[in-house]
Motif scaffolding. Structure first.
Motif, PDB file in Angstrom:
ATOM      1  N   PHE A 167       0.850  -1.223  -0.114  1.00  0.00           N
ATOM      2  CA  PHE A 167      -0.093  -0.199  -0.035  1.00  0.00           C
ATOM      3  C   PHE A 167       1.023   1.365   0.199  1.00  0.00           C
ATOM      4  CE2 PHE A 167      -3.168  -2.737   2.418  1.00  0.00           C
ATOM      5  CZ  PHE A 167      -3.919  -3.285   1.311  1.00  0.00           C
ATOM      6  N   ASP A 168       2.238   1.102   0.381  1.00  0.00           N
ATOM      7  CA  ASP A 168       3.141   2.203   0.281  1.00  0.00           C
ATOM      8  C   ASP A 168       3.660   2.230  -1.203  1.00  0.00           C
ATOM      9  OD1 ASP A 168       5.082   4.082   0.638  1.00  0.00           O
ATOM     10  OD2 ASP A 168       5.968   3.147   2.184  1.00  0.00           O
ATOM     11  N   GLU A 169       3.230   3.260  -1.918  1.00  0.00           N
ATOM     12  CA  GLU A 169       3.816   3.593  -3.152  1.00  0.00           C
ATOM     13  C   GLU A 169       5.348   3.709  -3.350  1.00  0.00           C
ATOM     14  OE1 GLU A 169       1.795   6.775  -4.992  1.00  0.00           O
ATOM     15  OE2 GLU A 169      -0.089   5.735  -4.922  1.00  0.00           O
ATOM     16  N   ALA A 170       6.039   4.279  -2.383  1.00  0.00           N
ATOM     17  CA  ALA A 170       7.546   4.335  -2.284  1.00  0.00           C
ATOM     18  C   ALA A 170       8.103   2.937  -2.022  1.00  0.00           C
ATOM     19  CB  ALA A 170       7.957   5.353  -1.354  1.00  0.00           C
ATOM     20  N   ALA A 171       7.358   1.939  -1.468  1.00  0.00           N
ATOM     21  CA  ALA A 171       8.145   0.866  -1.191  1.00  0.00           C
ATOM     22  C   ALA A 171       8.431  -0.391  -2.138  1.00  0.00           C
ATOM     23  CB  ALA A 171       7.370   0.122   0.156  1.00  0.00           C
ATOM     24  N   THR A 172       9.328  -0.924  -2.329  1.00  0.00           N
ATOM     25  CA  THR A 172       9.447  -2.194  -3.295  1.00  0.00           C
ATOM     26  C   THR A 172       9.379  -3.370  -2.098  1.00  0.00           C
ATOM     27  OG1 THR A 172      10.706  -1.131  -4.925  1.00  0.00           O
ATOM     28  CG2 THR A 172      10.772  -3.415  -4.680  1.00  0.00           C
ATOM     29  N   VAL A 173       8.448  -4.512  -2.459  1.00  0.00           N
ATOM     30  CA  VAL A 173       8.244  -5.621  -1.715  1.00  0.00           C
ATOM     31  C   VAL A 173       8.361  -6.789  -2.506  1.00  0.00           C
ATOM     32  CG1 VAL A 173       5.978  -5.134  -1.474  1.00  0.00           C
ATOM     33  CG2 VAL A 173       6.785  -6.676   0.364  1.00  0.00           C
ATOM     34  N   CYS A 174       8.898  -7.977  -1.998  1.00  0.00           N
ATOM     35  CA  CYS A 174       8.877  -9.254  -2.635  1.00  0.00           C
ATOM     36  C   CYS A 174       7.827 -10.029  -2.096  1.00  0.00           C
ATOM     37  CB  CYS A 174      10.252  -9.945  -2.491  1.00  0.00           C
ATOM     38  SG  CYS A 174      10.279 -11.448  -3.316  1.00  0.00           S
ATOM     39  N   VAL A 175       6.670 -10.273  -3.024  1.00  0.00           N
ATOM     40  CA  VAL A 175       5.473 -11.055  -2.417  1.00  0.00           C
ATOM     41  C   VAL A 175       5.203 -12.173  -3.436  1.00  0.00           C
ATOM     42  CG1 VAL A 175       4.483  -8.918  -1.404  1.00  0.00           C
ATOM     43  CG2 VAL A 175       4.147  -9.236  -3.584  1.00  0.00           C
ATOM     44  N   THR A 176       4.311 -12.923  -3.162  1.00  0.00           N
ATOM     45  CA  THR A 176       3.743 -13.916  -3.780  1.00  0.00           C
ATOM     46  C   THR A 176       2.450 -13.621  -4.871  1.00  0.00           C
ATOM     47  OG1 THR A 176       2.402 -14.899  -2.268  1.00  0.00           O
ATOM     48  CG2 THR A 176       4.500 -15.769  -2.352  1.00  0.00           C
ATOM     49  N   ASP A 177       2.172 -14.116  -5.733  1.00  0.00           N
ATOM     50  CA  ASP A 177       0.988 -13.997  -6.644  1.00  0.00           C
ATOM     51  C   ASP A 177      -0.279 -13.771  -5.569  1.00  0.00           C
ATOM     52  OD1 ASP A 177       2.644 -13.938  -8.595  1.00  0.00           O
ATOM     53  OD2 ASP A 177       1.813 -15.989  -9.309  1.00  0.00           O
ATOM     54  N   ALA A 226      17.874  -8.087  -0.076  1.00  0.00           N
ATOM     55  CA  ALA A 226      16.870  -9.026   1.006  1.00  0.00           C
ATOM     56  C   ALA A 226      16.469 -10.342   0.487  1.00  0.00           C
ATOM     57  CB  ALA A 226      16.251  -8.205   1.810  1.00  0.00           C
ATOM     58  N   ALA A 227      15.329  -9.934  -0.659  1.00  0.00           N
ATOM     59  CA  ALA A 227      14.777 -11.127  -1.460  1.00  0.00           C
ATOM     60  C   ALA A 227      15.692 -12.276  -2.101  1.00  0.00           C
ATOM     61  CB  ALA A 227      13.907 -10.680  -2.212  1.00  0.00           C
ATOM     62  N   LEU A 228      16.771 -11.570  -2.591  1.00  0.00           N
ATOM     63  CA  LEU A 228      17.792 -12.363  -3.138  1.00  0.00           C
ATOM     64  C   LEU A 228      18.715 -13.280  -1.919  1.00  0.00           C
ATOM     65  CD1 LEU A 228      19.594 -13.261  -5.522  1.00  0.00           C
ATOM     66  CD2 LEU A 228      21.107 -11.204  -5.122  1.00  0.00           C
ATOM     67  N   GLU A 229      18.896 -12.514  -0.922  1.00  0.00           N
ATOM     68  CA  GLU A 229      19.447 -13.503   0.254  1.00  0.00           C
ATOM     69  C   GLU A 229      18.459 -14.584   0.810  1.00  0.00           C
ATOM     70  OE1 GLU A 229      20.711 -10.518   2.919  1.00  0.00           O
ATOM     71  OE2 GLU A 229      22.636  -9.696   1.656  1.00  0.00           O
ATOM     72  N   ALA A 230      17.184 -14.154   0.866  1.00  0.00           N
ATOM     73  CA  ALA A 230      16.254 -15.233   1.450  1.00  0.00           C
ATOM     74  C   ALA A 230      15.855 -16.370   0.331  1.00  0.00           C
ATOM     75  CB  ALA A 230      14.974 -14.253   1.726  1.00  0.00           C
ATOM     76  N   GLY A 231      16.382 -16.201  -0.851  1.00  0.00           N
ATOM     77  CA  GLY A 231      16.298 -17.089  -1.627  1.00  0.00           C
ATOM     78  C   GLY A 231      14.695 -17.075  -2.453  1.00  0.00           C
ATOM     79  N   ARG A 232      14.184 -15.929  -2.454  1.00  0.00           N
ATOM     80  CA  ARG A 232      12.981 -15.516  -3.005  1.00  0.00           C
ATOM     81  C   ARG A 232      13.150 -15.367  -4.434  1.00  0.00           C
ATOM     82  NH1 ARG A 232       9.810 -12.827   2.230  1.00  0.00           N
ATOM     83  NH2 ARG A 232       9.571 -14.860   3.448  1.00  0.00           N
ATOM     84  N   LEU A 233      14.323 -14.710  -4.937  1.00  0.00           N
ATOM     85  CA  LEU A 233      14.653 -14.158  -6.152  1.00  0.00           C
ATOM     86  C   LEU A 233      15.905 -14.796  -6.610  1.00  0.00           C
ATOM     87  CD1 LEU A 233      13.817 -10.312  -6.146  1.00  0.00           C
ATOM     88  CD2 LEU A 233      12.285 -12.064  -7.051  1.00  0.00           C
ATOM     89  N   GLN A 237      16.778 -12.825 -11.919  1.00  0.00           N
ATOM     90  CA  GLN A 237      15.886 -11.716 -11.550  1.00  0.00           C
ATOM     91  C   GLN A 237      16.165 -10.526 -10.807  1.00  0.00           C
ATOM     92  OE1 GLN A 237      13.343 -15.093  -9.360  1.00  0.00           O
ATOM     93  NE2 GLN A 237      11.508 -14.348 -10.646  1.00  0.00           N
ATOM     94  N   ALA A 238      17.108 -10.724 -10.043  1.00  0.00           N
ATOM     95  CA  ALA A 238      17.480  -9.575  -9.072  1.00  0.00           C
ATOM     96  C   ALA A 238      18.381  -8.509  -9.911  1.00  0.00           C
ATOM     97  CB  ALA A 238      18.361  -9.942  -7.911  1.00  0.00           C
ATOM     98  N   ARG A 239      19.196  -9.176 -10.531  1.00  0.00           N
ATOM     99  CA  ARG A 239      20.323  -8.245 -11.614  1.00  0.00           C
ATOM    100  C   ARG A 239      19.526  -7.182 -12.064  1.00  0.00           C
ATOM    101  NH1 ARG A 239      21.967 -11.986 -14.519  1.00  0.00           N
ATOM    102  NH2 ARG A 239      23.400 -13.045 -12.956  1.00  0.00           N
TER     103      ARG A 239
END
Length: 270
Positions: free
Chosen positions: A94-104, A166-173, A177-179
């Protein structure tokens, strides 16, 4: 995917599993397992998933269901967050400034909760999100779909880089994808050195265009100053010296032009 040639091994695998739990696995149960899992995994993956279930200190105490196998597969790709964890991530979208890694599933649930959130009902938004999320997750699990993580991009570049890392380190990306969203690595300052063919000196060649431009201007100034010096010497009355100096100046200007062309070619090649 399971194939007809796997049926005997599949049946034996469930028999061995039944022996472990002290129960007989009927043909009807085997048929149900086959129907639910046939298109979702292969035999080796099923065997590994059942091994992981047996090693689970909580779930492993009970005879597994096909849903337990799918849960193990979810964990292998980062797993689906619980409804409360998903809400925390959905809230960031909901925060337009934030980037967040989420599922579908989180994106779909966030879209369902957004109208309630916009009118200021935070409690109602949370309830709407959890209801939508649990419904979508149940549907995806029945269909055998694994969670797929993706980026919900915000306009703040600094926060975006942190979220992607953070998403790359967590294995979610994945790295690929991250590059695309991470800054390029910085290059070393003086990355190249070239040897002067005539003088034998080693001259540093900066990689940035501004430094190369300064190098070219410096060479031009030297050429101009050298030419002026030659013109001053030419005022002497000795005609032999005048001719010699003129020839020397012409050779110097020609060499400067050649050196500049080589420098430009080296810069373009880099």
């Amino acid at each position: 995917m399971l194939f007809d040639k796997d049926r005997d091994a599949f049946s034996k695998l469930l028999d061995d599993l039944g022996d472990h739990y002290g129960r007989l696995v009927s043909v009807r149960v085997k048929t149900t397992w086959w129907r639910l899992l046939e298109t979702k995994l292969d035999l080796a993956t099923l065997r590994e998933a059942l091994d992981q279930h047996l090693l689970d200190g909580t779930r492993g105490r009970f005879f597994p269901q096909p849903s337990d196998v799918l849960v193990v597969l979810e964990r292998a790709v980062g797993g689906r967050p619980s409804a409360d964890e998903a809400w925390a991530l959905g809230l960031e979208t909901f925060d337009e400034a934030a980037t967040v890694c989420v599922t579908d599933e989180i994106l779909l649930a966030s879209a369902a909760a957004a109208p309630v959130w916009e009118i200021g009902d935070k409690v109602g938004a949370r309830m709407a999100f959890k209801a939508a999320y649990e419904r979508v997750v149940t549907e995806r699990r029945i269909q055998g779909q694994r969670p797929r993580w993706q980026l919900s991009l915000g306009w703040d570049g600094a926060r975006r880089a942190l979220a992607v890392q953070a998403a790359l380190e967590a294995g979610r990306l994945s790295d690929t994808q991250a590059r695309a969203f991470l800054p390029a690595p910085e290059l070393p300052g003086a990355a190249m050195r070239i040897a002067g063919k005539r003088s034998g000196q080693v001259v540093p060649l900066p990689v940035d265009e501004e430094a190369a431009q300064r190098q070219r201007w410096r060479a031009l100034r030297e050429a101009i100053h050298g030419h002026q010096g030659c013109a001053h010497d030419a005022e002497r009355p000795n005609e032999t010296l005048v001719a010699s100096e003129r020839e020397r100046c012409a050779q110097r200007k020609q060499q400067v032009l050649v050196d500049l062309e080589r420098l430009q070619a080296s810069q373009d090649a880099s």
